[in-house]
Design a protein around this motif. Structure first.
Motif, short mmCIF file in Angstrom:
data_model
loop_
_atom_site.label_atom_id
_atom_site.label_comp_id
_atom_site.label_asym_id
_atom_site.label_seq_id
_atom_site.Cartn_x
_atom_site.Cartn_y
_atom_site.Cartn_z
N VAL A 67 0.48 -1.35 0.32
CA VAL A 67 -0.33 0.06 0.10
C VAL A 67 1.14 1.13 -0.56
N LEU A 68 2.38 0.93 0.61
CA LEU A 68 2.98 2.18 0.20
C LEU A 68 3.71 2.80 -0.39
N PRO A 69 4.47 3.81 -0.70
CA PRO A 69 4.26 4.31 -2.14
C PRO A 69 5.98 3.26 -2.48
N THR A 70 6.60 3.81 -1.33
CA THR A 70 7.71 3.07 -1.22
C THR A 70 8.18 1.78 -1.78
N TYR A 71 7.11 0.86 -1.79
CA TYR A 71 7.44 -0.41 -1.64
C TYR A 71 6.77 -1.26 -2.75
N TRP A 72 7.28 -2.67 -3.47
CA TRP A 72 6.55 -3.52 -4.48
C TRP A 72 7.24 -4.68 -4.68
N VAL A 73 6.23 -5.97 -4.74
CA VAL A 73 6.59 -6.60 -4.37
C VAL A 73 7.34 -7.22 -5.97
N GLY A 74 8.41 -8.06 -5.72
CA GLY A 74 9.20 -8.30 -6.84
C GLY A 74 8.33 -9.97 -7.94
N MET A 75 8.31 -10.56 -8.50
CA MET A 75 7.86 -11.44 -8.97
C MET A 75 8.34 -12.51 -8.06
N GLU A 76 9.38 -13.05 -7.67
CA GLU A 76 9.90 -13.96 -7.17
C GLU A 76 9.46 -13.66 -5.64
N GLY A 77 8.78 -12.99 -5.18
CA GLY A 77 8.13 -12.35 -3.87
C GLY A 77 8.83 -12.10 -3.42
N GLU A 78 10.28 -10.88 -3.89
CA GLU A 78 11.13 -10.11 -2.73
C GLU A 78 10.46 -8.88 -2.83
N LEU A 79 10.57 -8.29 -1.60
CA LEU A 79 10.64 -7.32 -1.20
C LEU A 79 11.47 -6.42 -1.91
N LYS A 80 11.09 -5.25 -2.78
CA LYS A 80 11.23 -3.72 -3.62
C LYS A 80 11.54 -2.73 -3.13
N THR A 81 12.34 -1.91 -3.26
CA THR A 81 11.94 -0.73 -2.71
C THR A 81 12.39 0.32 -3.98
N SER A 82 11.37 0.88 -4.18
CA SER A 82 11.06 1.91 -5.13
C SER A 82 11.87 3.76 -4.44
N PHE A 83 12.54 3.51 -3.34
CA PHE A 83 13.56 5.24 -3.66
C PHE A 83 14.77 5.03 -2.70
N PHE A 84 15.83 5.40 -3.46
CA PHE A 84 17.17 4.99 -3.53
C PHE A 84 17.29 5.58 -1.49
N SER A 85 17.93 4.58 -1.04
CA SER A 85 17.86 5.18 0.33
C SER A 85 19.37 6.06 0.95
N GLY A 86 20.06 6.37 -0.17
CA GLY A 86 21.09 6.66 -0.30
C GLY A 86 21.03 8.12 -0.15
N TRP A 87 19.61 8.79 -0.58
CA TRP A 87 19.24 10.03 -0.35
C TRP A 87 18.48 10.13 1.13
N MET A 88 18.25 9.08 2.49
CA MET A 88 18.00 9.06 3.43
C MET A 88 19.12 10.06 4.17
N TRP A 89 20.32 9.91 4.53
CA TRP A 89 20.84 10.02 5.27
C TRP A 89 21.06 11.63 4.98
N PRO A 90 21.04 12.27 3.88
CA PRO A 90 20.52 14.15 4.16
C PRO A 90 19.39 14.60 4.43
N ILE A 91 18.60 13.77 3.92
CA ILE A 91 17.33 14.04 4.76
C ILE A 91 16.13 13.84 6.26
N ALA A 92 17.54 12.62 6.81
CA ALA A 92 17.87 12.81 7.86
C ALA A 92 18.24 13.99 9.02
N ALA A 93 19.28 14.49 8.28
CA ALA A 93 19.96 15.39 8.91
C ALA A 93 19.66 16.21 8.55
#
Length: 111
Positions: A67-93
């Motif tokens: 339901v969240l816009p940051t995730y989707w489930v791949g063909m083999e059932g693995e959880l994928k993220t649609s947002f590059f987490s490398g941007w989280m440290w400047p956002i968190a700072a």
């Protein structure tokens, strides 16, 4: 391993900048750090597969996360993220800095 720094590098950078400027509310820093930790938890996809594998949520975790816009489930059932987490440290700072800077303090001597 480098992805795990998304949880800590941002808040630490925000705290260091506040310390260099000589201003910051302890409560604001704590709230900003906690909020950035929770935000990073919902952006990165490293904790959720572990909890799903341990069957903590009884199988309803992945449909709930889709339901969240940051995730989707791949063909083999693995959880994928649609947002590059490398941007989280400047956002968190920025988030930690903003809460620490603008959080009102009753007594600057004790805060």
């Amino acid at each position: 391993a480098f992805g795990m720094t998304s949880y800590t590098a941002g808040p630490l950078l925000g705290i260091v900048v506040l310390a260099l400027l000589g201003r910051g509310s302890k409560r604001g820093i704590l709230v900003g750090s906690a909020l950035s930790l929770v935000l990073t938890l919902f952006i990165r996809s490293d904790v959720w597969p572990l909890l799903n594998q341990l069957d903590v949520f009884n199988g309803w975790l992945y449909p709930a996360l889709e339901v969240l816009p940051t995730y989707w489930v791949g063909m083999e059932g693995e959880l994928k993220t649609s947002f590059f987490s490398g941007w989280m440290w400047p956002i968190a700072a920025i988030l930690t800095f903003a809460f620490g800077w603008f959080w009102p303090s009753q007594n600057r001597a004790n805060d």
